[in-house]
Design an enzyme around this catalytic site. Structure first.
Site, PDB file in Angstrom:
ATOM      1  N   LEU A  38       0.824  -1.395  -0.208  1.00 16.92           N
ATOM      2  CA  LEU A  38       0.305   0.228  -0.297  1.00 16.92           C
ATOM      3  C   LEU A  38       0.815   1.365  -0.074  1.00 16.92           C
ATOM      4  O   LEU A  38       1.835   1.230   0.312  1.00 16.92           O
ATOM      5  CB  LEU A  38      -0.699  -0.078   0.695  1.00 16.92           C
ATOM      6  CG  LEU A  38      -2.078   1.391   1.651  1.00 16.92           C
ATOM      7  CD1 LEU A  38      -2.934   0.752  -0.147  1.00 16.92           C
ATOM      8  CD2 LEU A  38      -3.009   1.165   2.522  1.00 16.92           C
ATOM      9  N   ASP A  39       0.073   2.223  -1.154  1.00 13.81           N
ATOM     10  CA  ASP A  39       1.191   3.644  -0.914  1.00 13.81           C
ATOM     11  C   ASP A  39       2.488   3.345  -1.143  1.00 13.81           C
ATOM     12  O   ASP A  39       3.371   4.372  -1.204  1.00 13.81           O
ATOM     13  CB  ASP A  39       0.937   4.620  -0.129  1.00 13.81           C
ATOM     14  CG  ASP A  39      -0.494   4.798   0.662  1.00 13.81           C
ATOM     15  OD1 ASP A  39      -1.230   4.769  -0.783  1.00 13.81           O
ATOM     16  OD2 ASP A  39      -0.688   5.300   1.777  1.00 13.81           O
ATOM     17  N   GLU A  40       2.965   1.846  -1.844  1.00 13.63           N
ATOM     18  CA  GLU A  40       4.843   1.979  -2.109  1.00 13.63           C
ATOM     19  C   GLU A  40       4.746   1.718  -3.639  1.00 13.63           C
ATOM     20  O   GLU A  40       5.651   0.745  -4.137  1.00 13.63           O
ATOM     21  CB  GLU A  40       4.991   0.929  -1.387  1.00 13.63           C
ATOM     22  CG  GLU A  40       5.247   0.988   0.239  1.00 13.63           C
ATOM     23  CD  GLU A  40       6.794   2.117   0.643  1.00 13.63           C
ATOM     24  OE1 GLU A  40       7.610   2.399  -0.620  1.00 13.63           O
ATOM     25  OE2 GLU A  40       6.959   2.711   1.349  1.00 13.63           O
TER      26      GLU A  40
END
Lengths: 288, 288, 288, 288
Positions: free
Chosen positions: A230-232
């Site tokens: 997530l968010d990476e």
């Protein structure tokens, strides 16, 4: 720029090796294709080669199928994967939203006026609020509410809507739900999310509130591919806006809207124009 | 702007309360001081008031001592702390460096040409490399090498040099040593550091390498006050530069130099012009 | 920022003179008005003083009429003109357009979502094309076609529509007609135009084509007040976008749209928040 | 980026025609040269093709002379002009200045630290002031004063100094004399000037004063090639800085310095890396 003006686009990548450019450019010449813009990059650390050519066939009777077939043979020898895009191609997409409408409004404006060569097949939301906006653009709106309990079923519905729509790209235009790892994996490299901070700073929820607490003088937005972290996911584009002490969290939220819209639409355009290549946890963007 | 042109500056802060502006502006009028620029901000969440006035005395015989004395009385009633700066004041500073010279070169250029109203008293370094640059500007250069074992002694020497120099501000212009918590505390609010990333992203060592790994499309620099939490001191200024896939870590290092110089010198100017107020973990910058 | 949050705004200007700040701030204190943000500027070359205060009445029963009356007396003594704006004030505007819809779409989005505290009374156009967009926002649309022969009559109609609408500001959101000198004078300081170049470069028609011919590497937009000298009115805001050799005129047109929208809406916001002061051929913008 | 890292550069242009890319890339492959970065652009309006390839020879015994000879034959057939640059090439330059030293200081810093791959052969000035700065960098300084009467002689001296130095590029780093048309023609395409405005706005003298009069909200700098039309030479790079009402002309002068330095050094780097192609009154910059 002007990538779409009556030109075909060939985008390819393969392991680094002598002749990677030549295999592409020689073929184009043999096919009497005039190259209007060419950009290649070789990542010597990663040992991977990337190329994007915009070209115009000079002979009548250019056949996409025949071009593909013939190039396939050459590409195979180099372990090269490639994509070919016709001049009039409009990328089919589904847009996912929650309640915030600024990114949706911006994307639909660019869609309606042809600034983005996309074909919006549907808008999906876990809330009913943005249906009128979608309807004004004559788009189907799928209201698929979600709770902790119904998450698996809702995500199955989401997947179905997207698959039936024929979308090749999912745009998460401030969809405020955390996708399950399965859905993330399913859409890896085929879904673009806009996160309202300069990742990797301020991951997770309420990034503008985090930014306020830290007293930063710049806030920003990050458009990235979804992957299972997530968010990476690999970053495609980032934008930034200056702020000061007088901006409370709600001011940062307001101030960030423009840069979110601009950053997301730029990433979608890069993707649609086949300028973006996935390369591990990073992207190569042959921005021209 | 033009804060230094023949004007005095009064900067003050106190808890929020009716009349905080009036106590300043009425006094200035009574003293026949003409206000050329005024900026106040009230942080309603923090309950703290900040004001900065640039003014020109209209009567001959303006006395700084007498102004201070009289204003002190008024300020006390409001719990107001204040600073007064004369038009010709040049802030005494010490600059600390290691081997990288871009920020030092930039600061000394602005010092020599009067673009920064600072009075550089000395350059301190743990390496001998930058002595010629300091010498060309007729500045004392203190080479104070450091090892893990000699750190306490070296920091004592650093402190002594700074104290004897009379510096009111320490500028860490790419000083590549982690200051001890004691030294950080000692200089809290009186030392400005330039960190080569957009804090709070990429804290610690080798931020450009971290940035490369994450594939960011923007790199930046952060000028902040030192406090006892490394790389977490109140931020004064931030700058940003766009990058792409073709920038390897060493390219990011090169590309970041300009923005580091600009961001650090901007922060020093804000501080010197008394535009920066410490406010918990944040700053208020009345930038005019 | 956050100018509209429950605060009144007092904006004033007068010839430079000792006590100009004090007359405002003392009065506010006497009226138990708490100043949340204050900004003043004195143009020592022009001999003119400008001030903007945002404040919150601390006593119940604050009366706008009474505030005005009492302040009028003080202001008169200083030759001070002033404006007072209530927290909930939404500026009545009329928007004029031709066929290009990007600025209209942007303004109406900000209007609909409350990002701009304006009250759009009508949309006026010399073409019928944008009526559906106006209608979707429930706005009256006045299609007033124009030819060389009918220009005086059309302008009379335009004036009438605007007057009857009660608009205090006219926004020329890519209205592609040259207003007559009479109409310019009539709206001087009450109409904001967006010009698609960095004025004073590229005045007149087809500025992006001019920019292409000159091979510039930056294009921009300028929001300015109308006055009787075409494209020479006082500038409020400017924005800029980088371009390169690959951008043909039509690409510059496309690329300029975003910066036109952002620059125009910023200028409208500054005007609405009473941050803009006319000062000869220039503006003072107390941007906070 | 990182164009200089151990790579050769081949830059070429010719009239548009099928096979222009192929003639370059096929040759590079035949010579066992690995292309690390490739960028081509075809101006369909001007009918001219531009290409820049960075490459690494894979075989030992690469011979520049032999490469040139062999490529010459191929290029001739396409009417192609080309330049070839070795990895370790440092461009010989002469820098011309008057009294302002900010651009000189910046260029010499980048020269000394290797950020610019230039070889500064001499500094020429019509004033003696900047000699110490040149001397500190161990550079010859030619003080060649000029008056209206001695202009022809002085320009002859300037030409002689430059010719004897072997410089391939002249950098006008705020040289405040108008070159004669003869000298302009002589240096056409081989001299880069920094003008302190966003050309074509504010040509001629005192552009910051002009900018103040117009009340612009942005100021900028333009780096361009000299040609016989003063301030009208092909633009290479432009930079911009925001300003406001509080910046008097002398503030704009101060504020513009940083952007002048950055814009000039960027243009010099583009030129040195063979990214800039002259194309009529415009440039093509294959910025990578």
């Amino acid at each position: 720029m002007s990538g779409a003006r009556d030109v075909w686009v060939l985008a390819a990548q393969c392991p680094s090796r002598l002749g990677t450019v030549d295999v592409v450019t020689r073929f184009l010449k043999e096919q009497s294709c005039y190259i209007t813009e060419l950009h290649s990059f070789d990542d010597y650390q990663g040992g991977q080669f990337f190329i994007r050519a915009a070209f115009r066939p000079e002979l009548a009777g250019f056949s996409e199928a025949s071009f593909r077939d013939r190039f396939e043979t050459r590409a195979t020898e180099f372990g090269m994967s490639f994509e070919l895009m016709a001049p009039d191609y409009r990328l089919p997409v589904v847009i996912m939203v929650s309640k915030a409408d600024h990114c949706l409004n911006d994307l639909l404006y660019r869609y309606r006026t042809g600034q983005l060569s996309i074909d919006v097949r549907a808008v999906v939301s876990n809330h009913p609020d943005l249906e009128p906006l979608a309807r004004w653009h004559d788009l189907p709106y799928h209201h698929l509410p979600i709770t902790a309990e119904t998450k698996p079923q809702q995500e199955a519905q989401v997947r179905q809507v997207i698959e039936e729509s024929g979308a090749e790209l999912v745009i998460l235009a401030r969809y405020m739900q955390v996708l399950s790892p399965e859905l993330c994996r399913h859409f890896a490299g085929r879904a673009i999310n806009i996160h309202h901070s300069l990742l990797p700073g301020f991951k997770g929820a309420k990034p503008y509130h985090q930014a306020y607490d830290k007293g930063v003088k710049l806030v920003g937005a990050t458009a990235h591919y979804i992957n299972d972290d997530l968010d990476e996911g690999p970053i495609i584009a980032q934008g930034v806006e200056s702020v000061d002490h007088s901006h409370y969290p709600e001011d940062l939220v307001a101030r960030g809207r423009d840069i979110e819209c601009l950053t997301l639409s730029r990433a979608v355009r890069f993707h649609q124009e086949k300028r973006v290549f996935l390369h591990g946890r990073r992207t190569v963007v042959l921005a021209g």
